[in-house]
Design a protein around this motif. Structure first.
Motif, PDB file in Angstrom:
ATOM      1  N   PRO A 293       0.809  -1.227   0.000  1.00 26.82           N
ATOM      2  CA  PRO A 293       0.000   0.000   0.000  1.00 26.82           C
ATOM      3  C   PRO A 293       0.837   1.270   0.000  1.00 26.82           C
ATOM      4  O   PRO A 293       0.509   2.242  -0.690  1.00 26.82           O
ATOM      5  N   ARG A 294       1.927   1.279   0.755  1.00 30.66           N
ATOM      6  CA  ARG A 294       2.759   2.484   0.837  1.00 30.66           C
ATOM      7  C   ARG A 294       3.446   2.779  -0.492  1.00 30.66           C
ATOM      8  O   ARG A 294       3.512   3.929  -0.939  1.00 30.66           O
TER       9      ARG A 294
ATOM     10  N   ALA B 199       2.437   1.789  -3.511  1.00 21.72           N
ATOM     11  CA  ALA B 199       1.424   2.206  -4.476  1.00 21.72           C
ATOM     12  C   ALA B 199       1.001   3.644  -4.220  1.00 21.72           C
ATOM     13  O   ALA B 199       0.824   4.427  -5.165  1.00 21.72           O
ATOM     14  N   ASN B 200       0.832   4.008  -2.948  1.00 23.56           N
ATOM     15  CA  ASN B 200       0.398   5.358  -2.607  1.00 23.56           C
ATOM     16  C   ASN B 200       1.431   6.397  -3.026  1.00 23.56           C
ATOM     17  O   ASN B 200       1.074   7.520  -3.429  1.00 23.56           O
TER      18      ASN B 200
ATOM     19  N   GLU C  11      -1.710  -7.069  -4.245  1.00 22.94           N
ATOM     20  CA  GLU C  11      -2.127  -5.997  -3.339  1.00 22.94           C
ATOM     21  C   GLU C  11      -1.624  -4.644  -3.846  1.00 22.94           C
ATOM     22  O   GLU C  11      -2.357  -3.656  -3.850  1.00 22.94           O
TER      23      GLU C  11
ATOM     24  N   SER D  26      -3.727  -3.584  -6.771  1.00 24.75           N
ATOM     25  CA  SER D  26      -5.047  -3.155  -6.321  1.00 24.75           C
ATOM     26  C   SER D  26      -5.020  -1.717  -5.808  1.00 24.75           C
ATOM     27  O   SER D  26      -5.862  -0.894  -6.170  1.00 24.75           O
ATOM     28  N   TYR D  27      -4.049  -1.405  -4.973  1.00 23.09           N
ATOM     29  CA  TYR D  27      -3.950  -0.048  -4.420  1.00 23.09           C
ATOM     30  C   TYR D  27      -3.531   0.965  -5.479  1.00 23.09           C
ATOM     31  O   TYR D  27      -3.923   2.136  -5.413  1.00 23.09           O
TER      32      TYR D  27
ATOM     33  N   PRO E 283      -7.283   3.416  -5.952  1.00 25.66           N
ATOM     34  CA  PRO E 283      -6.950   4.054  -4.667  1.00 25.66           C
ATOM     35  C   PRO E 283      -8.144   4.025  -3.716  1.00 25.66           C
ATOM     36  O   PRO E 283      -9.276   4.304  -4.105  1.00 25.66           O
ATOM     37  N   MET E 284      -7.872   3.679  -2.478  1.00 31.04           N
ATOM     38  CA  MET E 284      -8.948   3.433  -1.516  1.00 31.04           C
ATOM     39  C   MET E 284      -9.861   4.634  -1.325  1.00 31.04           C
ATOM     40  O   MET E 284     -11.089   4.500  -1.299  1.00 31.04           O
ATOM     41  N   ASP E 285      -9.296   5.832  -1.176  1.00 27.52           N
ATOM     42  CA  ASP E 285     -10.118   7.019  -0.923  1.00 27.52           C
ATOM     43  C   ASP E 285     -11.091   7.260  -2.067  1.00 27.52           C
ATOM     44  O   ASP E 285     -12.265   7.574  -1.845  1.00 27.52           O
TER      45      ASP E 285
ATOM     46  N   LYS F 237     -11.617  -5.533  -4.076  1.00 28.50           N
ATOM     47  CA  LYS F 237     -11.198  -4.278  -3.456  1.00 28.50           C
ATOM     48  C   LYS F 237     -12.268  -3.783  -2.485  1.00 28.50           C
ATOM     49  O   LYS F 237     -11.960  -3.352  -1.367  1.00 28.50           O
TER      50      LYS F 237
ATOM     51  N   GLU G  40     -12.355  -5.343   0.905  1.00 28.52           N
ATOM     52  CA  GLU G  40     -11.315  -4.923   1.844  1.00 28.52           C
ATOM     53  C   GLU G  40     -11.827  -3.941   2.878  1.00 28.52           C
ATOM     54  O   GLU G  40     -11.372  -3.946   4.022  1.00 28.52           O
TER      55      GLU G  40
END
Length: 288
Positions: free
Chosen positions: A10-11, A13-14, A135, A138-139, A143-145, A177, A180
């Motif tokens: 996640p980090r 990808a972010n 993972e 996916s991120y 993006p989750m937000d 996704k 999650e």
């Protein structure tokens, strides 16, 4: 930035997502779906590394969906993907998966060759390199937000299909996704020839006992479910079925919502179950 610095999926990808967002805003470009090829070619610059991906290329070789390998001096890398895959979303996810290997794992192996069971296969142990690459993809792609903002009503396969279209990914990737972060008790099932191939539950569903241990077990799709009804090929909004049809220890008289998509071109069926938030389906012994 240190070449040896450890990045979580996640980090990492972010880090890329923030750069893409800034560039998209400056140049007034469409943010989604992500141009993975361009991102892969710029990844070394984003992280300050000296061994870039110098080529992203289609390679129609049987037996793999994506690959990543270096030149002899390991000064540059080549990302390959199988362009014969039926879905553009599958190609995009495969490209992002191989980019994940580059960002996260290139110091661990000389090269990577990934088949269809590696790229968006059944969800598995987070310590597994292939699961980490999934993972990351996916991120990066969803993006989750931004994904959370798209779910402003009751989720169903129509809503999640719109998310898949927005991000340029497969419906399966979009649903996984959503699982999650959703607070719904939801279970995604992929079945073939009347048997569960794999299943994945949201955390609330798992805590309520709504999961299937498909790995190493033979689990038949229960009769009386939409998934078992050959006359129903598509049910995107969902219909009520007795919860006991899927979970024998559920309370009698309680219904869950079942959705179905018969993916005939891939010879499998996707089923999405959404349980009432109050429902528990543990066996009496497990509850104790």
């Amino acid at each position: 930035m240190s070449h040896a610095e450890i990045w979580t999926p996640p980090r990492a990808a972010n880090r890329i997502v923030k750069v893409v967002e800034a560039v998209s805003e400056i140049h007034r470009m469409d943010r989604f779906p992500l141009d993975v090829t361009q991102v892969a070619l710029e990844a070394a610059n984003i992280f300050g590394w000296l061994d870039p991906i110098s080529k992203v290329q289609a390679a129609n070789i049987q037996g793999f969906e994506g690959a990543l390998f270096p030149n002899d001096s390991r000064s540059e890398w080549f990302l390959l993907y199988n362009a014969t895959m039926a879905s553009p979303g599958r190609i995009r996810f495969t490209q992002a998966h191989e980019l994940g290997h580059y960002v996260l794992h290139r110091a661990l192996r000389d090269s990577f060759q990934c088949g269809d069971s590696d790229v968006l296969g059944s969800p598995s142990d987070e310590a597994n390199l292939e699961a980490q690459a999934d993972e990351f993809a996916s991120y990066l792609l969803m993006p989750m937000d931004d994904f959370r903002r798209q779910i402003n009503c009751d989720a169903d396969l129509n809503v999640l299909g719109n998310c898949a279209e927005r991000y340029g990914v497969s419906l399966t990737a979009a649903v996984l996704k959503w699982l999650e972060f959703t607070e719904e008790k939801a279970v995604l099932i992929m079945s073939k020839s009347g048997f569960i191939d794999w299943a994945w539950s949201s955390v609330p569903a798992w805590k309520a006992g709504a999961f299937f241990r498909a790995k190493g077990n033979v689990i038949e799709i229960p009769r009386g479910t939409i998934a078992s009804d050959d006359s129903i090929h598509i049910e995107k909004v969902g219909k009520a079925v007795p919860a006991t049809s899927w979970f024998q220890y559920a309370e009698n008289g309680i219904a869950l919502r079942e959705m179905k998509l018969n993916m005939e071109q891939f010879d499998y069926i996707l089923t999405l179950l959404i349980l009432p938030k109050s429902l528990e389906v543990w066996s009496p012994y497990q509850s104790e």
